[in-house]
Design a protein around this motif. Sequence first.
Motif, PDB file in Angstrom:
ATOM      1  N   LEU A 130      -4.285  -4.138  14.248  1.00  0.00           N
ATOM      2  CA  LEU A 130      -5.675  -4.542  14.344  1.00  0.00           C
ATOM      3  C   LEU A 130      -6.198  -4.338  15.764  1.00  0.00           C
ATOM      4  CD1 LEU A 130      -8.050  -5.909  12.808  1.00  0.00           C
ATOM      5  CD2 LEU A 130      -7.244  -8.067  13.772  1.00  0.00           C
ATOM      6  N   ARG A 166       4.223   7.217  13.377  1.00  0.00           N
ATOM      7  CA  ARG A 166       5.409   6.575  12.791  1.00  0.00           C
ATOM      8  C   ARG A 166       5.355   5.057  12.854  1.00  0.00           C
ATOM      9  NH1 ARG A 166       8.097  10.676  10.073  1.00  0.00           N
ATOM     10  NH2 ARG A 166       7.930  12.580  11.296  1.00  0.00           N
ATOM     11  N   GLN A 167       4.160   4.492  12.896  1.00  0.00           N
ATOM     12  CA  GLN A 167       4.030   3.038  12.924  1.00  0.00           C
ATOM     13  C   GLN A 167       3.045   2.577  11.851  1.00  0.00           C
ATOM     14  OE1 GLN A 167       3.363   1.192  16.749  1.00  0.00           O
ATOM     15  NE2 GLN A 167       4.466   2.811  17.842  1.00  0.00           N
ATOM     16  N   GLY A 168       3.032   1.273  11.628  1.00  0.00           N
ATOM     17  CA  GLY A 168       2.049   0.695  10.722  1.00  0.00           C
ATOM     18  C   GLY A 168       0.702   0.559  11.407  1.00  0.00           C
ATOM     19  N   LEU A 169      -0.252  -0.043  10.704  1.00  0.00           N
ATOM     20  CA  LEU A 169      -1.583  -0.231  11.260  1.00  0.00           C
ATOM     21  C   LEU A 169      -1.616  -1.493  12.129  1.00  0.00           C
ATOM     22  CD1 LEU A 169      -2.056   1.594   8.678  1.00  0.00           C
ATOM     23  CD2 LEU A 169      -4.344   0.606   8.614  1.00  0.00           C
ATOM     24  N   TYR A 199      -8.688  -0.673  12.664  1.00  0.00           N
ATOM     25  CA  TYR A 199      -7.246  -0.639  12.858  1.00  0.00           C
ATOM     26  C   TYR A 199      -6.870   0.678  13.521  1.00  0.00           C
ATOM     27  CZ  TYR A 199      -6.362  -4.576   9.655  1.00  0.00           C
ATOM     28  OH  TYR A 199      -6.293  -5.806   9.055  1.00  0.00           O
ATOM     29  N   PHE A 252     -13.458  -4.349  10.144  1.00  0.00           N
ATOM     30  CA  PHE A 252     -12.272  -4.236  10.983  1.00  0.00           C
ATOM     31  C   PHE A 252     -12.097  -2.799  11.457  1.00  0.00           C
ATOM     32  CE2 PHE A 252     -10.601  -8.342   9.613  1.00  0.00           C
ATOM     33  CZ  PHE A 252     -11.187  -8.493   8.375  1.00  0.00           C
ATOM     34  N   GLN A 298      -3.438   3.342  14.113  1.00  0.00           N
ATOM     35  CA  GLN A 298      -2.085   3.679  13.665  1.00  0.00           C
ATOM     36  C   GLN A 298      -1.502   4.732  14.598  1.00  0.00           C
ATOM     37  OE1 GLN A 298      -1.607   5.441   9.701  1.00  0.00           O
ATOM     38  NE2 GLN A 298       0.332   4.346   9.456  1.00  0.00           N
ATOM     39  N   GLN A 347      -5.444  -8.450   7.842  1.00  0.00           N
ATOM     40  CA  GLN A 347      -4.097  -8.177   7.374  1.00  0.00           C
ATOM     41  C   GLN A 347      -3.245  -7.652   8.528  1.00  0.00           C
ATOM     42  OE1 GLN A 347      -4.171  -5.726   3.818  1.00  0.00           O
ATOM     43  NE2 GLN A 347      -5.901  -6.867   3.012  1.00  0.00           N
ATOM     44  N   PHE A 381     -10.618   0.716   2.899  1.00  0.00           N
ATOM     45  CA  PHE A 381     -10.390   1.514   4.096  1.00  0.00           C
ATOM     46  C   PHE A 381     -11.175   2.817   4.061  1.00  0.00           C
ATOM     47  CE2 PHE A 381      -7.077  -0.624   6.438  1.00  0.00           C
ATOM     48  CZ  PHE A 381      -6.458  -1.419   5.499  1.00  0.00           C
ATOM     49  N   TYR A 422       0.840  -1.186   0.000  1.00  0.00           N
ATOM     50  CA  TYR A 422       0.000   0.000   0.000  1.00  0.00           C
ATOM     51  C   TYR A 422       0.880   1.243   0.000  1.00  0.00           C
ATOM     52  CZ  TYR A 422      -3.885  -2.923   1.784  1.00  0.00           C
ATOM     53  OH  TYR A 422      -4.865  -3.871   1.963  1.00  0.00           O
ATOM     54  N   LYS A 479     -12.159  -7.181  15.040  1.00  0.00           N
ATOM     55  CA  LYS A 479     -12.720  -7.617  13.765  1.00  0.00           C
ATOM     56  C   LYS A 479     -14.112  -8.184  13.985  1.00  0.00           C
ATOM     57  CE  LYS A 479     -10.400 -12.056  14.308  1.00  0.00           C
ATOM     58  NZ  LYS A 479      -9.239 -12.875  13.918  1.00  0.00           N
ATOM     59  N   PHE A 537      -8.703   3.617  11.737  1.00  0.00           N
ATOM     60  CA  PHE A 537      -9.231   3.304  10.409  1.00  0.00           C
ATOM     61  C   PHE A 537     -10.257   2.183  10.514  1.00  0.00           C
ATOM     62  CE2 PHE A 537      -6.443   5.723   7.673  1.00  0.00           C
ATOM     63  CZ  PHE A 537      -5.287   5.888   8.429  1.00  0.00           C
ATOM     64  N   TRP A 565     -10.709 -10.553  -0.918  1.00  0.00           N
ATOM     65  CA  TRP A 565      -9.311 -10.312  -0.586  1.00  0.00           C
ATOM     66  C   TRP A 565      -9.000  -8.855  -0.306  1.00  0.00           C
ATOM     67  CZ3 TRP A 565      -6.669  -6.862  -3.578  1.00  0.00           C
ATOM     68  CH2 TRP A 565      -7.230  -6.575  -4.830  1.00  0.00           C
ATOM     69  N   GLN A 566      -9.821  -7.947  -0.864  1.00  0.00           N
ATOM     70  CA  GLN A 566      -9.458  -6.535  -0.805  1.00  0.00           C
ATOM     71  C   GLN A 566     -10.100  -5.824   0.373  1.00  0.00           C
ATOM     72  OE1 GLN A 566     -10.225  -4.325  -4.384  1.00  0.00           O
ATOM     73  NE2 GLN A 566      -9.010  -2.576  -3.695  1.00  0.00           N
ATOM     74  N   LEU A 567      -9.260  -5.197   1.186  1.00  0.00           N
ATOM     75  CA  LEU A 567      -9.737  -4.353   2.267  1.00  0.00           C
ATOM     76  C   LEU A 567     -10.028  -2.970   1.732  1.00  0.00           C
ATOM     77  CD1 LEU A 567      -7.609  -4.883   5.525  1.00  0.00           C
ATOM     78  CD2 LEU A 567     -10.063  -5.183   5.251  1.00  0.00           C
ATOM     79  N   PHE A 624       0.155  -5.547   9.376  1.00  0.00           N
ATOM     80  CA  PHE A 624       0.947  -4.528   8.711  1.00  0.00           C
ATOM     81  C   PHE A 624       2.350  -4.416   9.294  1.00  0.00           C
ATOM     82  CE2 PHE A 624      -1.868  -2.172   5.858  1.00  0.00           C
ATOM     83  CZ  PHE A 624      -3.090  -2.734   6.185  1.00  0.00           C
ATOM     84  N   GLY A 625       3.287  -4.091   8.422  1.00  0.00           N
ATOM     85  CA  GLY A 625       4.624  -3.729   8.851  1.00  0.00           C
ATOM     86  C   GLY A 625       4.671  -2.274   9.285  1.00  0.00           C
ATOM     87  N   PRO A 626       5.842  -1.810   9.770  1.00  0.00           N
ATOM     88  CA  PRO A 626       5.969  -0.440  10.268  1.00  0.00           C
ATOM     89  C   PRO A 626       6.028   0.605   9.164  1.00  0.00           C
ATOM     90  CG  PRO A 626       8.061  -1.552  10.395  1.00  0.00           C
ATOM     91  CD  PRO A 626       7.070  -2.585   9.964  1.00  0.00           C
ATOM     92  N   LEU A 642       3.512   0.802   2.890  1.00  0.00           N
ATOM     93  CA  LEU A 642       3.199  -0.222   3.883  1.00  0.00           C
ATOM     94  C   LEU A 642       3.070  -1.587   3.216  1.00  0.00           C
ATOM     95  CD1 LEU A 642       0.447   1.745   5.820  1.00  0.00           C
ATOM     96  CD2 LEU A 642       2.681   1.138   6.724  1.00  0.00           C
ATOM     97  N   TYR A 693      -7.798 -14.281   3.047  1.00  0.00           N
ATOM     98  CA  TYR A 693      -8.828 -13.254   3.159  1.00  0.00           C
ATOM     99  C   TYR A 693      -9.116 -12.849   4.601  1.00  0.00           C
ATOM    100  CZ  TYR A 693      -9.966 -14.983  -1.558  1.00  0.00           C
ATOM    101  OH  TYR A 693      -9.923 -15.399  -2.855  1.00  0.00           O
ATOM    102  N   ARG A 697       9.214   5.187   5.027  1.00  0.00           N
ATOM    103  CA  ARG A 697       8.909   6.577   4.680  1.00  0.00           C
ATOM    104  C   ARG A 697       9.862   7.015   3.571  1.00  0.00           C
ATOM    105  NH1 ARG A 697       5.955  10.548   6.990  1.00  0.00           N
ATOM    106  NH2 ARG A 697       5.495   9.137   8.710  1.00  0.00           N
ATOM    107  N   TYR A 708      -1.102  -6.962  -4.930  1.00  0.00           N
ATOM    108  CA  TYR A 708      -1.561  -8.052  -4.073  1.00  0.00           C
ATOM    109  C   TYR A 708      -1.044  -9.363  -4.639  1.00  0.00           C
ATOM    110  CZ  TYR A 708      -4.892 -11.713  -2.632  1.00  0.00           C
ATOM    111  OH  TYR A 708      -5.472 -12.870  -2.184  1.00  0.00           O
TER     112      TYR A 708
END
Lengths: 112, 111
Positions: B46, B41-44, B36, B34, B38, A101, B101, A35, B49, B90, B97-99, A103-105, A91, A98, A108, A48
């Motif tokens: 969970l 400076r971090q990812g999302l 989420y 869902f 954030q 998900q 947001f 993303y 759900k 969020f 498969w697709q989120l 997520f990583g950090p 990201l 399905y 930037r 994807y």
Amino acid sequence: DAGVTQTPRHEVAEKGQTIILKCEPVSGHNDLFWYRQTKIQGLELLSYFRSKSLMEDGGAFKDRFKAEMLNSSFSTLKIQPTEPKDSAVYLCASGVNYAEQFFGPGTRLTVL
Amino acid sequence: AQSVTQPDARVTVSEGASLQLRCKYSYFGTPYLFWYVQYPRQGLQLLLKYYPGDPVVQGVNGFEAEFSKSNSSFHLRKASVHWSDWAVYFCAVTGSWQLIFGSGTQLTVMP
């Protein structure tokens, strides 16, 4: 279990350069997503993969963005050539069939 | 079209006060929903759900959300907000498969 790993955390590039961002998904996950996140556009899907096969390549991002998944534990996102408008947080996320998900950090990216 | 609307771009609450963040979705079929969070400076991460079943779902750190099919909503609630809840939240929907947001809600916590 280790979560999603992304490297580098920060990247600064000159306009026209090629940059490669890396992602290691959670072990055992078969879905992988890239993303782009900006304040204006929010979260935009770039690509994807399911079980290493590219299922969605992000339409509008096709021309300069290329994601690859050479094995189940590693993915790259190449931007070539970079433009200032590519400045954003990138990201990576992984999941299973399905479900939610993870997520990583993020990386930037700043393009000058 | 599938979409998620978070009508409040910013919400400010006092520490200890209750919280509700709104989420409206548009989805044809059975939605999976869902929330989420954030942090800077971090990812999302969970929070919680919803898969079809009990409409009230519990999440981490005292958060819960309630699914309403009639209102097409999935609002997030917390009884007592802590300063560490300062973040962007969020809402997302999927049926495959697709989120999809929402645009996110920035939560500010005042002392």
